[in-house]
Design an enzyme around this catalytic site. Structure first.
Site, PDB file in Angstrom:
ATOM      1  N   GLU A 139     -13.913  27.977  21.345  1.00 53.59           N
ATOM      2  CA  GLU A 139     -13.499  26.852  20.497  1.00 53.59           C
ATOM      3  C   GLU A 139     -11.979  26.651  20.514  1.00 53.59           C
ATOM      4  O   GLU A 139     -11.231  27.585  20.232  1.00 53.59           O
ATOM      5  CB  GLU A 139     -13.972  27.123  19.052  1.00 53.59           C
ATOM      6  N   HIS A 185      -6.888  19.231  16.401  1.00 51.06           N
ATOM      7  CA  HIS A 185      -7.763  19.218  17.577  1.00 51.06           C
ATOM      8  C   HIS A 185      -7.275  18.178  18.584  1.00 51.06           C
ATOM      9  O   HIS A 185      -7.244  18.429  19.776  1.00 51.06           O
ATOM     10  CB  HIS A 185      -9.206  18.888  17.168  1.00 51.06           C
ATOM     11  N   ASP A 189     -20.375  44.560  18.162  1.00 50.41           N
ATOM     12  CA  ASP A 189     -21.662  43.912  17.898  1.00 50.41           C
ATOM     13  C   ASP A 189     -21.387  42.771  16.906  1.00 50.41           C
ATOM     14  O   ASP A 189     -21.267  42.989  15.700  1.00 50.41           O
ATOM     15  CB  ASP A 189     -22.633  44.940  17.309  1.00 50.41           C
ATOM     16  N   LYS A 231     -17.272  30.602   7.738  1.00 50.72           N
ATOM     17  CA  LYS A 231     -17.404  30.402   9.192  1.00 50.72           C
ATOM     18  C   LYS A 231     -16.013  30.408   9.822  1.00 50.72           C
ATOM     19  O   LYS A 231     -15.791  30.982  10.888  1.00 50.72           O
ATOM     20  CB  LYS A 231     -18.141  29.092   9.481  1.00 50.72           C
TER      21      LYS A 231
END
Ligand code: NAD
Length: 423
Positions: free
Chosen positions: A81, A373, A275, A259
């Site tokens: 991302e 972005h 992991d 998130k």
């Protein structure tokens, strides 16, 4: 002096960046080559999982500017991302102005669960298990003499009763200090080894014997001050506080807030061979520990009007065992971090999570996330048409101002600049 404060790192060509990291971390020629090519030997891959037919590559980047407990770190991040690495570096720069991150971590205590059903007398079963507690712990430690010799091993044993629609279950928790290992294999082995004794003591039937990923005895914490002046003034502080309150009180927002934290944590986890599913499971279940899903970070404003942020979450990470031992790039990532102990890695990851979260809140509370972005997108386009480091900023700025972010326009702007025409 070895510093992670490197300005203009993002403007350099890839090989120049690699050279800086090589010097910072003392990488060998061979390590540089492995990193450059993203090499994972096919035979290694074939032994990692089943039915392998090929390999899959992702970008390996470095977040700069991190100062954690007074030590400079360059942070390896693997992620698909855009904006994540830039945001982390930017937030770290702002935190650095006020002394960087202060971080700590508990011992590496993992929980192994043994599920016992159809127990004839619950009270008697609990009494018997507790009477044998020391022997059970000693028996668990005999199953991993190396871990015990290194100073880790089973530490404690607890019993819980959990009601179900088919009657109560007895759940035995074995608490194990897994030191520098993530610990799943270690504690699963111990749970399986103790199960027959637990069955005999309780008169019940054991089904599951497995780690809990809600590793709430293995917490990492970080905190940082973001001074009002460094982050853009009072209004920005207020905007961030409202963004934080939104997430604290609304699970729909908290999911996205957390998130964003995991954007940073998982990128470091991938780079260092952790992991990632275990980390996600631990983080989100911890965020819901009160019964209501909420934020993993907290923010407050001090008497001077400066903003403070903190984070606390379980981070079951390893610097030995699992994939760390076999993936050549994971080993190099740990070398770049200069980390040997799992606790130090957890402290770094908590700091990166906080940095990532702060950067997202700041962007959301000010210009919105898309502007960043688009800037990155415009920058990629400018570079793709051959703009030099000294030309990139102007090409990007003009494309954004004109709201024409495409290759054609970038080429035209570059031609105009080179032929001396002004905007
Ligand atoms: P491991 O068994 O490969 O390594 C741990 C062992 O290394 C220890 O038991 C100890 O004997 C030894 N060791 C040597 N030096 C050590 C040190 N300094 N500190 C601690 N131990 C040291 O790996 P692990 O960490 O037990 O298991 C991790 C793996 O288990 C991961 O690959 C994970 O994906 C997998 N796994 C996860 C889950 C889950 O999270 N639910 C379930 C099953 C398996």
């Amino acid at each position: 002096m070895r510093t992670s404060r490197i300005s203009g790192f993002y403007n350099l060509p890839m090989d120049e960046r690699l050279k800086i990291v090589r010097e910072f971390a003392g990488l060998t020629d061979e390590e540089v080559e492995v990193l450059r090519e993203g090499k994972l030997p096919r035979e290694v891959a074939d032994h990692m999982i089943e039915n392998v037919i090929g390999l899959y590559s992702l970008p390996f980047a470095i977040a700069t500017n991190f100062l954690i407990n007074g030590k400079d770190y360059l942070i390896p991040m693997v992620i698909e991302e855009p904006s994540v690495v830039a945001a982390a570096s930017n937030a770290a720069k702002m935190a650095r102005d006020s002394g960087g991150f202060e971080a700590e971590a508990t011992d590496s205590i993992m929980i192994s669960q043994i599920q016992v059903v159809k127990v004839p007398d619950l009270e008697e079963a609990i009494r018997r298990i507790m009477a044998e507690k020391d022997k059970l712990i000693a028996a668990a430690n005999e199953m991993d003499p190396l871990l015990t010799r290194l100073g880790g091993g089973a530490r404690d044993l607890e019993v819980r009763v959990v009601g179900t629609e088919a009657g109560p279950m007895l759940i035995v928790h074995l608490l194990v200090d897994t030191l520098d290992a993530m610990g799943a294999n270690t504690v699963n082995t111990m749970a399986e080894g103790l199960a027959p004794t637990i069955e005999r003591l309780t008169g019940g039937k054991v089904y599951l014997r497995i780690i809990s990923n809600l590793a709430d005895r293995r917490l990492a914490r970080a905190k940082a001050k973001f001074s009002k002046a460094a982050i853009g003034g009072e209004e920005v502080v207020e905007g961030i506080m409202w963004a934080y309150r939104f997430a604290k009180h609304d699970p729909y927002r908290a999911a996205t807030h957390n998130k964003g934290i995991m954007n940073g944590i998982i990128a470091v986890a991938l780079a260092t061979g952790q992991d990632t599913r275990a980390l996600e499971a631990g983080a989100h279940s911890y965020a819901a520990r009160s019964g209501k899903y909420t934020t993993l970070t907290n923010y407050w404003v001090d008497d001077n009007g400066d903003l403070w942020g903190s984070i606390e979450l379980p981070l079951a990470v390893g610097t030995v065992g699992g994939v760390v031992r076999v993936h050549p790039i994971a080993k190099i990532a740990l070398k770049i971090l200069g980390v040997e102990k799992a606790r130090e890695l957890a402290m770094i990851m908590a700091s990166v999570g906080l940095a990532q979260n702060f950067a997202a809140l700041r962007a959301l509370a000010t210009e919105g996330i898309q502007a960043g972005h688009m800037k990155l997108h415009a920058r990629n386009i400018a570079m793709s048409v051959g703009a030099s480091p000294s030309e990139i900023d102007e090409v990007v700025e003009r494309m954004i101002r004109e709201r024409k972010i495409n290759v054609e326009r970038a080429k035209q702007i570059l031609e105009e600049m080179r032929s001396g025409k002004k905007a």
